[in-house]
Design a protein around this motif. Sequence first.
Motif, PDB file in Angstrom:
ATOM      1  N   MET A  70       0.828  -1.204   0.000  1.00  9.70           N
ATOM      2  CA  MET A  70       0.000   0.000   0.000  1.00  9.70           C
ATOM      3  C   MET A  70       0.861   1.252   0.000  1.00  9.70           C
ATOM      4  SD  MET A  70      -2.938  -1.436   2.594  1.00  9.70           S
ATOM      5  CE  MET A  70      -4.069  -0.075   2.605  1.00  9.70           C
ATOM      6  N   ASN A  71       1.992   1.201   0.683  1.00 12.06           N
ATOM      7  CA  ASN A  71       2.910   2.339   0.666  1.00 12.06           C
ATOM      8  C   ASN A  71       3.473   2.588  -0.726  1.00 12.06           C
ATOM      9  OD1 ASN A  71       2.661   3.110   3.334  1.00 12.06           O
ATOM     10  ND2 ASN A  71       4.360   1.833   4.043  1.00 12.06           N
ATOM     11  N   LYS A  72       3.698   1.514  -1.484  1.00 13.48           N
ATOM     12  CA  LYS A  72       4.137   1.704  -2.874  1.00 13.48           C
ATOM     13  C   LYS A  72       3.095   2.499  -3.642  1.00 13.48           C
ATOM     14  CE  LYS A  72       6.866  -2.569  -3.182  1.00 13.48           C
ATOM     15  NZ  LYS A  72       7.034  -3.858  -3.904  1.00 13.48           N
ATOM     16  N   GLY A  73       1.829   2.190  -3.396  1.00 14.19           N
ATOM     17  CA  GLY A  73       0.766   2.936  -4.058  1.00 14.19           C
ATOM     18  C   GLY A  73       0.766   4.395  -3.673  1.00 14.19           C
ATOM     19  N   LEU A  74       1.012   4.691  -2.397  1.00 16.85           N
ATOM     20  CA  LEU A  74       1.062   6.086  -1.955  1.00 16.85           C
ATOM     21  C   LEU A  74       2.227   6.839  -2.592  1.00 16.85           C
ATOM     22  CD1 LEU A  74       0.189   5.847   1.855  1.00 16.85           C
ATOM     23  CD2 LEU A  74      -1.247   6.746   0.013  1.00 16.85           C
ATOM     24  N   ARG A  75       3.297   6.140  -2.871  1.00 14.51           N
ATOM     25  CA  ARG A  75       4.446   6.790  -3.513  1.00 14.51           C
ATOM     26  C   ARG A  75       4.231   7.007  -5.011  1.00 14.51           C
ATOM     27  NH1 ARG A  75       7.274   2.682  -0.366  1.00 14.51           N
ATOM     28  NH2 ARG A  75       8.281   3.614   1.470  1.00 14.51           N
ATOM     29  N   LEU A  76       3.375   6.213  -5.633  1.00 13.67           N
ATOM     30  CA  LEU A  76       3.280   6.197  -7.095  1.00 13.67           C
ATOM     31  C   LEU A  76       2.014   6.836  -7.658  1.00 13.67           C
ATOM     32  CD1 LEU A  76       4.548   2.547  -7.747  1.00 13.67           C
ATOM     33  CD2 LEU A  76       5.777   4.666  -8.264  1.00 13.67           C
ATOM     34  N   PHE A  77       1.000   7.097  -6.834  1.00 14.94           N
ATOM     35  CA  PHE A  77      -0.265   7.562  -7.409  1.00 14.94           C
ATOM     36  C   PHE A  77      -0.098   8.950  -8.011  1.00 14.94           C
ATOM     37  CE2 PHE A  77      -0.798   9.737  -3.325  1.00 14.94           C
ATOM     38  CZ  PHE A  77      -1.584  10.847  -3.635  1.00 14.94           C
ATOM     39  N   SER A  78      -0.874   9.211  -9.062  1.00 13.63           N
ATOM     40  CA  SER A  78      -0.726  10.457  -9.822  1.00 13.63           C
ATOM     41  C   SER A  78      -1.929  11.382  -9.713  1.00 13.63           C
ATOM     42  CB  SER A  78      -0.484  10.135 -11.302  1.00 13.63           C
ATOM     43  OG  SER A  78      -1.617   9.482 -11.873  1.00 13.63           O
ATOM     44  N   GLY A  79      -2.948  10.983  -8.978  1.00 20.35           N
ATOM     45  CA  GLY A  79      -4.171  11.764  -8.935  1.00 20.35           C
ATOM     46  C   GLY A  79      -4.159  12.919  -7.954  1.00 20.35           C
ATOM     47  N   ASP A  80      -5.287  13.624  -7.920  1.00 23.67           N
ATOM     48  CA  ASP A  80      -5.484  14.717  -6.970  1.00 23.67           C
ATOM     49  C   ASP A  80      -5.920  14.188  -5.607  1.00 23.67           C
ATOM     50  OD1 ASP A  80      -5.145  16.853  -8.980  1.00 23.67           O
ATOM     51  OD2 ASP A  80      -6.994  16.007  -9.806  1.00 23.67           O
ATOM     52  N   ALA A  81      -6.378  12.947  -5.576  1.00 21.45           N
ATOM     53  CA  ALA A  81      -6.821  12.304  -4.338  1.00 21.45           C
ATOM     54  C   ALA A  81      -6.577  10.808  -4.474  1.00 21.45           C
ATOM     55  CB  ALA A  81      -8.291  12.584  -4.078  1.00 21.45           C
ATOM     56  N   VAL A  82      -6.581  10.118  -3.326  1.00 25.47           N
ATOM     57  CA  VAL A  82      -6.245   8.693  -3.344  1.00 25.47           C
ATOM     58  C   VAL A  82      -7.096   7.934  -2.332  1.00 25.47           C
ATOM     59  CG1 VAL A  82      -4.370   8.967  -1.651  1.00 25.47           C
ATOM     60  CG2 VAL A  82      -4.330   7.015  -3.244  1.00 25.47           C
ATOM     61  N   GLY A  83      -7.404   6.682  -2.687  1.00 24.14           N
ATOM     62  CA  GLY A  83      -8.089   5.757  -1.793  1.00 24.14           C
ATOM     63  C   GLY A  83      -7.710   4.344  -2.184  1.00 24.14           C
ATOM     64  N   PHE A  84      -8.222   3.369  -1.446  1.00 24.39           N
ATOM     65  CA  PHE A  84      -7.824   1.977  -1.638  1.00 24.39           C
ATOM     66  C   PHE A  84      -9.056   1.102  -1.862  1.00 24.39           C
ATOM     67  CE2 PHE A  84      -4.372   4.013   0.491  1.00 24.39           C
ATOM     68  CZ  PHE A  84      -3.235   3.403  -0.017  1.00 24.39           C
ATOM     69  N   LEU A  85      -8.930   0.172  -2.810  1.00 25.51           N
ATOM     70  CA  LEU A  85      -9.976  -0.808  -3.086  1.00 25.51           C
ATOM     71  C   LEU A  85      -9.316  -2.179  -3.074  1.00 25.51           C
ATOM     72  CD1 LEU A  85     -12.990  -1.186  -3.915  1.00 25.51           C
ATOM     73  CD2 LEU A  85     -12.190  -1.227  -6.293  1.00 25.51           C
TER      74      LEU A  85
END
Length: 252
Positions: A70-85
């Motif tokens: 999940m931390n990898k996702g936080l480092r890589l996301f490109s959007g204005d906001a983020v969440g997890f599914l």
Amino acid sequence: MKISVVTVAWNAEGTIGNTIESFLGQSHRDAELLIIDGASTDETLAIVKGYDDPRVRLISEPDEGLYDAMNKGLRLFSGDAVGFLNADDSYHDDGALAAIAEALRASDAVTGNLDFIADHASRRVVRRWRGRPFRPGAFRRGWMPAHPTFYIRRELAERTGLFDTGYRIAADYDYMLRALELDRGGASPRVAHLDRVLVDMLAGGTSTAGWSAYLRGNLESLKARRKWLGSGIVDAALFAKPLGKLGQYAVR
């Protein structure tokens, strides 16, 4: 507003297709699905690669567990906001991301309702999580949102930091507590609650798989409150938090 959705997967061939399709079926098109795969050995990668859509991004490599991924996702996301599914969950309907995006225009974070289901074919509800609006100090009183319904703007995500991988079950609780409760010298985050079901969650995940996991999760949550909120060895939330979930099993 571009919404980044992070899905952590490992050997999820039985459910990942349903998760991807629920994302691709959203009416809100300005979004990305960032799939962080832990080097699956089943057909997960083949299934993901079968979806020819530029909004679906795949990273596959070994990791150190769920929260590391999940931390990898936080480092890589490109959007204005983020969440997890989660890789075995899906959006409740095709308007979920649109509702989240609209709420985030005037808020720093969004929470919503969640249904636990027995399976995706029947969508039979076995438990209903109905959230309440956030107020500062709510974590001390036993409040917490359903993590799969928790979306935050990039600025708040950057201030909050990463998941603490020292927790086995409650790193998501610790993360949401830090995002909403910690005093960073400014105003409290603006938090919107959507009184609608956003996610169908498959029952039986890590945090809900039996009493031992349930107990460990609550003790880890207490540890987070002691660290960040100065709670004592025992606090009111230790009892209020599990008691508040009893009504979720009264399914009608």
